[in-house]
Write a protein that holds these residues in place. Structure first.
Motif, PDB file in Angstrom:
ATOM      1  N   LEU A  85     -15.227 -34.455  81.304  1.00 21.09           N
ATOM      2  CA  LEU A  85     -16.451 -34.949  80.677  1.00 21.09           C
ATOM      3  C   LEU A  85     -16.134 -35.938  79.559  1.00 21.09           C
ATOM      4  O   LEU A  85     -15.212 -35.723  78.778  1.00 21.09           O
ATOM      5  CB  LEU A  85     -17.257 -33.789  80.092  1.00 21.09           C
ATOM      6  N   PRO A  86     -16.902 -37.013  79.456  1.00 19.08           N
ATOM      7  CA  PRO A  86     -16.741 -37.923  78.316  1.00 19.08           C
ATOM      8  C   PRO A  86     -17.357 -37.299  77.062  1.00 19.08           C
ATOM      9  O   PRO A  86     -18.219 -36.417  77.146  1.00 19.08           O
ATOM     10  CB  PRO A  86     -17.527 -39.163  78.743  1.00 19.08           C
ATOM     11  N   GLU A  87     -16.911 -37.754  75.912  1.00 21.03           N
ATOM     12  CA  GLU A  87     -17.532 -37.288  74.673  1.00 21.03           C
ATOM     13  C   GLU A  87     -19.002 -37.706  74.636  1.00 21.03           C
ATOM     14  O   GLU A  87     -19.390 -38.729  75.193  1.00 21.03           O
ATOM     15  CB  GLU A  87     -16.816 -37.870  73.459  1.00 21.03           C
ATOM     16  N   PHE A  98     -29.133 -29.055  77.076  1.00 17.83           N
ATOM     17  CA  PHE A  98     -28.166 -30.133  77.260  1.00 17.83           C
ATOM     18  C   PHE A  98     -26.874 -29.733  76.556  1.00 17.83           C
ATOM     19  O   PHE A  98     -26.819 -28.721  75.839  1.00 17.83           O
ATOM     20  CB  PHE A  98     -28.703 -31.468  76.731  1.00 17.83           C
ATOM     21  N   ALA A  99     -25.814 -30.503  76.787  1.00 18.91           N
ATOM     22  CA  ALA A  99     -24.514 -30.185  76.188  1.00 18.91           C
ATOM     23  C   ALA A  99     -24.017 -31.355  75.357  1.00 18.91           C
ATOM     24  O   ALA A  99     -24.317 -32.519  75.651  1.00 18.91           O
ATOM     25  CB  ALA A  99     -23.499 -29.847  77.274  1.00 18.91           C
ATOM     26  N   LEU A 100     -23.271 -31.030  74.330  1.00 19.67           N
ATOM     27  CA  LEU A 100     -22.597 -32.025  73.502  1.00 19.67           C
ATOM     28  C   LEU A 100     -21.097 -31.799  73.616  1.00 19.67           C
ATOM     29  O   LEU A 100     -20.606 -30.704  73.317  1.00 19.67           O
ATOM     30  CB  LEU A 100     -23.036 -31.912  72.042  1.00 19.67           C
ATOM     31  N   VAL A 101     -20.373 -32.823  74.058  1.00 18.65           N
ATOM     32  CA  VAL A 101     -18.923 -32.734  74.207  1.00 18.65           C
ATOM     33  C   VAL A 101     -18.279 -33.337  72.961  1.00 18.65           C
ATOM     34  O   VAL A 101     -18.554 -34.487  72.598  1.00 18.65           O
ATOM     35  CB  VAL A 101     -18.450 -33.475  75.471  1.00 18.65           C
ATOM     36  N   GLN A 102     -17.431 -32.562  72.295  1.00 17.62           N
ATOM     37  CA  GLN A 102     -16.846 -32.977  71.024  1.00 17.62           C
ATOM     38  C   GLN A 102     -15.328 -32.837  71.061  1.00 17.62           C
ATOM     39  O   GLN A 102     -14.804 -31.794  71.456  1.00 17.62           O
ATOM     40  CB  GLN A 102     -17.410 -32.107  69.885  1.00 17.62           C
ATOM     41  N   ASP A 103     -14.627 -33.873  70.653  1.00 22.65           N
ATOM     42  CA  ASP A 103     -13.173 -33.838  70.487  1.00 22.65           C
ATOM     43  C   ASP A 103     -12.855 -34.097  69.021  1.00 22.65           C
ATOM     44  O   ASP A 103     -13.290 -35.106  68.453  1.00 22.65           O
ATOM     45  CB  ASP A 103     -12.495 -34.903  71.356  1.00 22.65           C
ATOM     46  N   TYR A 104     -12.110 -33.199  68.381  1.00 25.59           N
ATOM     47  CA  TYR A 104     -11.823 -33.363  66.967  1.00 25.59           C
ATOM     48  C   TYR A 104     -10.600 -32.535  66.576  1.00 25.59           C
ATOM     49  O   TYR A 104     -10.108 -31.710  67.348  1.00 25.59           O
ATOM     50  CB  TYR A 104     -13.032 -32.948  66.111  1.00 25.59           C
ATOM     51  N   GLN A 124     -21.340 -22.305  71.565  1.00 24.59           N
ATOM     52  CA  GLN A 124     -20.179 -23.112  71.191  1.00 24.59           C
ATOM     53  C   GLN A 124     -18.957 -22.584  71.945  1.00 24.59           C
ATOM     54  O   GLN A 124     -18.513 -21.459  71.718  1.00 24.59           O
ATOM     55  CB  GLN A 124     -19.965 -23.072  69.675  1.00 24.59           C
ATOM     56  N   TYR A 125     -18.447 -23.434  72.847  1.00 22.94           N
ATOM     57  CA  TYR A 125     -17.344 -23.036  73.726  1.00 22.94           C
ATOM     58  C   TYR A 125     -16.121 -23.898  73.448  1.00 22.94           C
ATOM     59  O   TYR A 125     -16.192 -25.132  73.461  1.00 22.94           O
ATOM     60  CB  TYR A 125     -17.763 -23.189  75.195  1.00 22.94           C
ATOM     61  N   ILE A 197     -17.413 -27.763  73.745  1.00 22.21           N
ATOM     62  CA  ILE A 197     -18.675 -28.077  74.386  1.00 22.21           C
ATOM     63  C   ILE A 197     -19.739 -27.193  73.762  1.00 22.21           C
ATOM     64  O   ILE A 197     -19.620 -25.964  73.778  1.00 22.21           O
ATOM     65  CB  ILE A 197     -18.624 -27.881  75.924  1.00 22.21           C
ATOM     66  N   VAL A 198     -20.745 -27.807  73.171  1.00 26.00           N
ATOM     67  CA  VAL A 198     -21.858 -27.095  72.585  1.00 26.00           C
ATOM     68  C   VAL A 198     -23.057 -27.236  73.515  1.00 26.00           C
ATOM     69  O   VAL A 198     -23.561 -28.346  73.708  1.00 26.00           O
ATOM     70  CB  VAL A 198     -22.208 -27.629  71.184  1.00 26.00           C
ATOM     71  N   VAL A 199     -23.491 -26.126  74.084  1.00 27.14           N
ATOM     72  CA  VAL A 199     -24.693 -26.134  74.929  1.00 27.14           C
ATOM     73  C   VAL A 199     -25.867 -25.816  74.030  1.00 27.14           C
ATOM     74  O   VAL A 199     -25.910 -24.788  73.361  1.00 27.14           O
ATOM     75  CB  VAL A 199     -24.590 -25.103  76.071  1.00 27.14           C
ATOM     76  N   LYS A 200     -26.837 -26.743  73.992  1.00 29.94           N
ATOM     77  CA  LYS A 200     -28.022 -26.602  73.151  1.00 29.94           C
ATOM     78  C   LYS A 200     -29.177 -26.078  74.032  1.00 29.94           C
ATOM     79  O   LYS A 200     -29.487 -26.674  75.059  1.00 29.94           O
ATOM     80  CB  LYS A 200     -28.408 -27.922  72.532  1.00 29.94           C
TER      81      LYS A 200
END
Length: 203
Positions: A85-87, A98-104, A124-125, A197-200
């Motif tokens: 998945l892209p950020e 929906f989901a938010l993909v985060q790289d940090y 929050q996964y 990946i944060v699923v909202k």
């Protein structure tokens, strides 16, 4: 402050000891299904579910015990190639989910602001890496640092009294409700590169 200690028996994980999690709890129910911890509490005579903590590999075994909307979000995580998945935002079901993909890279706890949401539940996964997340009762937090609830459904706080820390490694998830103030992305023993990946899920 809450202290939870677990030990692994031959067949399952059990709660070894337990103490009051939040000062506002008047009636608390602790259940451990597989290795998922669910905490229920009664606040102002209203029963609330809060903070689910577990591992994605156990979802099938736990499905009957999970709320339907939380299970739907976890199944999205199960069936998706998360590494590909892209950020950014990933559509699941419009504004409902929906989901938010985060790289940090994780940061020291004292540089991360506690936060809470009003309109969405968070799953929050951690797909890769290791981090600590703080959790505290919203009823105990009063000092607002930045209120963005209207535009971005997030409110940041200056501190988080009675905060407890949760350690999440690859494959682990937590669920936070609007009355759960949380402080994600904190370093554990050292900095860690994390894909989360944060699923909202809309309330």
């Amino acid at each position: 402050m809450s202290i939870f200690r677990y030990f692994q028996s031959a067949a399952n994980t059990q709660i070894y000891s337990r103490m009051n999690l939040f000062g506002i709890i008047t009636d608390t129910d602790y259940r451990l299904d597989a290795i998922t911890l669910r905490i229920g509490r009664t606040v102002n005579n209203q029963r609330r579910s809060t903070m689910i903590y577990g591992r994605l590999e156990n979802v099938a075994a736990e499905a009957a015990t999970l709320p339907e909307n939380i299970l739907e979000g976890l199944k999205f995580l199960e069936r998706t190639d998360l590494a590909a998945l892209p950020e950014g935002k990933v559509e699941i079901d419009g504004d409902r989910m929906f989901a938010l993909v985060q790289d940090y890279t994780t940061k020291p706890k004292d540089t991360v602001r506690p936060e809470a949401h009003k309109r969405y539940i968070d799953i929050q996964y951690v797909a890769l890496g290791r981090e600590q997340i703080g959790i505290a009762p919203l009823a105990k937090v009063s000092e607002i640092a930045e209120d963005l609830l209207e535009d971005k459904d997030v409110c940041f706080y200056s501190n988080a009294p009675e905060e407890s820390m949760i350690l999440l490694s690859t494959g682990g998830y937590t669920v936070f409700y609007p009355w759960d103030v949380h402080r994600p992305g904190c370093s554990a023993d050292a900095e860690s590169v994390v894909r989360k990946i944060v699923v909202k899920i809309a309330l």
